[in-house]
Enzyme design. Structure first.
Site, short mmCIF file in Angstrom:
data_model
loop_
_atom_site.label_atom_id
_atom_site.label_comp_id
_atom_site.label_asym_id
_atom_site.label_seq_id
_atom_site.Cartn_x
_atom_site.Cartn_y
_atom_site.Cartn_z
N SER A 194 13.32 20.62 21.62
CA SER A 194 12.34 20.59 20.54
C SER A 194 11.54 21.90 20.52
O SER A 194 12.13 22.99 20.53
CB SER A 194 11.43 19.37 20.71
OG SER A 194 10.60 19.17 19.59
N ASP A 253 19.35 14.80 13.75
CA ASP A 253 18.08 15.28 14.29
C ASP A 253 17.38 16.12 13.22
O ASP A 253 17.93 17.12 12.72
CB ASP A 253 18.36 16.12 15.54
CG ASP A 253 17.10 16.60 16.24
OD1 ASP A 253 16.01 16.53 15.65
OD2 ASP A 253 17.22 17.04 17.39
#
Length: 272
Positions: A142, A200
């Site tokens: 991330s 994602d």
């Protein structure tokens, strides 16, 4: 299922090594004592933790990272964050870019600020601990993936003799514009790998054309199978399949696919 042990002597890409770098990225989410304990289990006898506050345009109060070193390998992992904490910031097209490493190209202001808070300490620590010509790796999930990519770029572009052996990121957002991405792709060919799990949402942010991705993509499809390439039409069909499979999940498919545990599950499926 038997997963190969972490090989401290490796200097090149393998699925097993990518899995262990994912584990190292996930470890950055733990408390410092837990990071040190696990690093020693993995065979690293030196562990340093970094935490530095900063003023950011999103609700994250500090940057956290760690470096672990053995006599053959040095790994730095950057802490990630939850999607909901950075989503609004990642979709803000008014956030200005700033000059990149060694004034090459431009990077997102927020990523630059977050890395600056800890990078000098990390650079000095890696140089201090690298007493045996150990391989050097950066990893993160991330937000941590963006910081890992930028840390590797700073490490090389500011001192070309220090080209890292690898940069591995998981669910990384777009971090820089095309000029820096092109220079990075040339310098880090066969050294940088960017993993994306199906739908994602974070790798789709911030929006193009302001920011772009660096190479090299590795993609887990809706069934968890890893692909080195995914043609456009096949990729679109797979994204739809992922959305259908996640229709009744408590979270949206884009958020669920971002969790580190689901990246690790996909690796384990491919290693089985």
């Amino acid at each position: 299922m038997t997963i190969p042990a972490l090989d401290h002597s490796t200097t090149r890409y393998s699925l097993a090594h990518a899995y262990w770098m994912a584990q190292a990225a996930g470890l950055a989410m733990q408390d410092p004592d837990d990071i040190e304990a696990q690093a020693r289990v993995w065979g690293f006898d030196e562990v340093r933790n970094f935490q530095s506050p900063h003023r950011m345009p999103f609700p994250i109060e500090d940057t956290q990272a760690y470096t672990m070193a053995s006599d053959r390998m040095i790994v730095t992992g950057f802490r990630g964050t939850e999607v909901l904490k950075i989503y609004d910031w990642l979709t803000d097209v008014d956030t200005p870019p700033v000059p990149g490493p060694d004034d090459k190209g431009f990077v997102h202001y927020g990523f630059n600020q977050a890395l600056r808070a800890v990078y000098p300490q990390i650079r000095d620590t890696v140089q201090e601990l690298r007493t045996n010509g150990q391989s050097v790796w950066f990893t993160g999930h991330s937000l941590g993936g963006a910081l890992a990519m930028l840390a590797g770029a700073h490490f090389y572009f500011e001192e070309p003799r220090q080209l890292p052996d690898g940069v591995y990121t998981y669910g990384q957002p777009r971090t820089c514009e095309r000029l820096l991405a092109g220079l990075h792709n040339t310098a880090f060919k066969n050294r940088c790998y960017r993993f994306v799990n199906n739908n994602d949402i974070v790798p789709h942010l911030p929006p193009e054309p302001f920011f772009t991705h660096v190479d090299t993509l590795r993609y887990f499809d809706a069934d968890g199978k890893l692909h080195e390439t995914m043609p456009l039409i096949a990729g679109l069909k797979d994204q739809v399949k992922g959305y259908r499979q996640g229709m009744f999940a408590p979270e949206t498919d884009g958020i669920n696919d971002h969790h580190m545990r689901n990246y690790l599950a996909a690796f384990e499926k491919n290693l089985a």
